[in-house]
Design an enzyme around this catalytic site. Structure first.
Site, short mmCIF file in Angstrom:
data_model
loop_
_atom_site.label_atom_id
_atom_site.label_comp_id
_atom_site.label_asym_id
_atom_site.label_seq_id
_atom_site.Cartn_x
_atom_site.Cartn_y
_atom_site.Cartn_z
CG HIS A 105 -1.61 -1.10 1.70
ND1 HIS A 105 -1.45 -1.98 2.34
CD2 HIS A 105 -3.17 -1.18 1.41
CE1 HIS A 105 -2.28 -2.97 2.40
NE2 HIS A 105 -3.59 -2.18 2.17
CG ASP A 108 1.63 -0.76 3.26
OD1 ASP A 108 0.84 -0.53 4.42
OD2 ASP A 108 1.66 -1.58 2.56
CD GLU A 236 -7.97 -8.34 -0.56
OE1 GLU A 236 -6.99 -7.93 -1.07
OE2 GLU A 236 -7.99 -8.80 0.67
CD GLU A 272 -7.05 -11.74 2.93
OE1 GLU A 272 -6.78 -10.62 2.25
OE2 GLU A 272 -7.11 -11.72 4.06
CG HIS A 275 -10.87 -11.28 3.02
ND1 HIS A 275 -10.51 -10.40 2.32
CD2 HIS A 275 -10.09 -10.98 4.20
CE1 HIS A 275 -9.59 -9.48 2.96
NE2 HIS A 275 -9.51 -10.06 4.22
CG ASP A 311 -8.93 -10.86 7.70
OD1 ASP A 311 -8.80 -11.95 7.16
OD2 ASP A 311 -8.83 -9.73 6.95
CG ASP A 343 -3.34 -9.70 2.91
OD1 ASP A 343 -2.69 -9.32 3.83
OD2 ASP A 343 -4.33 -9.15 2.73
#
Ligand code: XLS
Ligand code: NI
Ligand code: NI
Length: 441
Positions: A105, A108, A236, A272, A275, A311, A343
């Protein structure tokens, strides 16, 4: 300049493939990057990526306490200088691990400044360093994204904020993130809902918010075209957290959204595992649903905890799970230009730098094994044969005519009136299917 500082992971060398019998826990047992599976090197099937946010920005903080991670390279001082040194550490890690890609990101990798212009400048400065390391090492950016959820300005969402100026700010942020992703040769760009969703329907104009989200994504696609960015866009899915409901709930919801708003040609799914399970689905369901409609783009590899309802983003080690995932991925023709992005974060209790290696080695090996098992299953053909048998009537004359669209309710009624009853069903043989899979594990 890149790579001149002392090693952050001193004492850890390059992680090598040593084969299944190796007792060295800092070696791969199954991930042999150049070994061929179905005629293609494992590295090209898997396209592994390290998540910058979890591995280099994760502190181990949770709602009950602060960070625990021991990261000797993180020194107090100028945040931009710290961000630049961190890039050296991240590339040392990628190189030692033998992982070909990373994902980030904007916030980050570079600190947010006092103004948007300053934030952009910081990002450019860090991008210079990322690019220098990429060129030196051959490592690549799988995808970039923007953090549109941490800063309090995004308290009500970004593209779905009730505040049009927040939408505009987010647009500016994504414009910049796209430019940087493009400059770094990123193979893709991800939209994750962040806070795009709602906590309460009484105060929410859902139609307006969804329209805005679509407008935002269209603008991103248009801008990408303008600057010549040809990477793949991904959406996502995540059903909840932080919002009670996120608009990118699951693959079916996302694909419906993309089609409704004419975005289906431009955006695929980044799926993901944790998720999927938060949405009440198995990961394989999400992959199948996206895959069968041509929306399977990339995956965020992790796993949840069956006993914890949020999560948890754990590293995936379950071979059954990775086998299911790789089965679906191979079935739908692979992920490229997407890949397998970890992730995932080491547990708060796993606070030493070496744990980052154990975590990624375990995840990469689990996926390599899943890949080999799925390929062996495919080569054997037993599952396909059993499935084909289960649908045998659809390969017969009646089934073929229905599938070809030449039958109607009236013609089918005529056929069944004449027969009086449908032919007997055959067993679903779930246990047999499951036993066949176990023969390959
Ligand atoms: C958070 C998401 C996030 C995206 C990128 O739950 O998984 O990490 O992958 O914004
Ligand atoms: Ni993710
Ligand atoms: Ni997640």
């Amino acid at each position: 300049m890149a790579g001149t500082s002392a090693e952050a992971f001193a004492g850890i060398g390059k992680i090598r493939f040593e084969g299944p019998s190796s007792k060295n826990m800092l070696a791969f047992r199954h991930y042999d990057a150049d070994a061929l599976v179905e005629g293609k090197p494992m590295r090209d099937h898997l396209r592994f990526a390290v998540s910058y946010w979890h591995s280099f920005r994760g502190t181990g903080g949770d709602p009950f306490g602060p960070g625990t991670m021991i990261r000797p390279w993180e020194k107090d001082g100028d945040p931009l200088q710290a961000a630049l040194s961190r890039v050296d550490v991240a590339f040392e890690f990628l190189e030692k691990l033998g992982c070909d890609f990373y994902c980030f990101h904007d916030r980050d990798v570079a600190p947010e400044g006092a103004t948007l212009a300053e934030s952009n400048k910081h990002l450019d400065t860090v991008a210079d360093r990322l690019l220098a390391h990429q060129e030196r090492s051959g490592k690549k950016l799988l995808w970039g994204t923007a953090n549109l959820f941490s800063n309090p300005r995004y308290v009500h969402g970004a593209a779905t904020s009730p505040n049009a100026e927040v939408f505009a700010y987010a647009a500016a942020q994504v414009k910049k993130a796209l430019e940087v992703t493009h400059r770094l040769g990123g193979a893709g760009y991800v939209f994750w809902g962040g806070r795009e969703g709602y906590q309460c329907l009484w105060n929410t104009d859902m139609k307006r918010e969804l329209d805005h989200l679509a407008r935002f994504m269209h603008m991103a696609v248009e801008y990408a075209r303008e600057i010549g960015f040809t990477g793949q866009f991904y959406f996502e899915p995540k059903p909840r957290e932080p919002m009670k409901h996120q608009y990118d709930f699951d693959s079916a919801t996302c694909i419906n959204f993309l089609r409704t708003y004419g975005l289906e040609k431009h955006v695929k799914m980044n799926i993901e595992t944790n998720h999927a399970t938060l949405a009440g689905h198995e990961m394989q369901h999400e992959l199948e649903y996206a895959g069968l409609q041509g929306f399977l783009g990339s995956i965020d590899a992790n796993t949840g905890d069956t006993l914890v309802g949020w999560d948890t983003d754990q590293f995936p080690t379950n071979i059954y799970l990775t086998t299911q995932i790789m089965w679906s991925i191979l079935k739908y023709g692979g992920l490229a230009p997407g890949g397998v992005n970890f992730d995932a974060k080491v547990r708060r209790e796993s606070f030493e730098p070496v744990d980052l290696f154990h975590a990624h080695i375990g995840g990469m090996d689990a996926f390599a094994r899943g890949l080999k098992i799925a390929a062996a299953l495919r080569a054997d053909g037993a599952i396909q044969k059993l499935v084909e048998e289960r649908y045998a009537t659809w390969s017969g004359p009646l089934g073929k005519r229905i599938e070809a669209g030449t039958e109607s309710f009236a013609s089918l009624e005529k056929e069944m009136l004449a027969k009086g009853e449908a032919q007997a069903n055959i067993s679903g043989r779930q246990e047999l299917f499951e036993n066949v899979i176990n023969c390959y594990l």
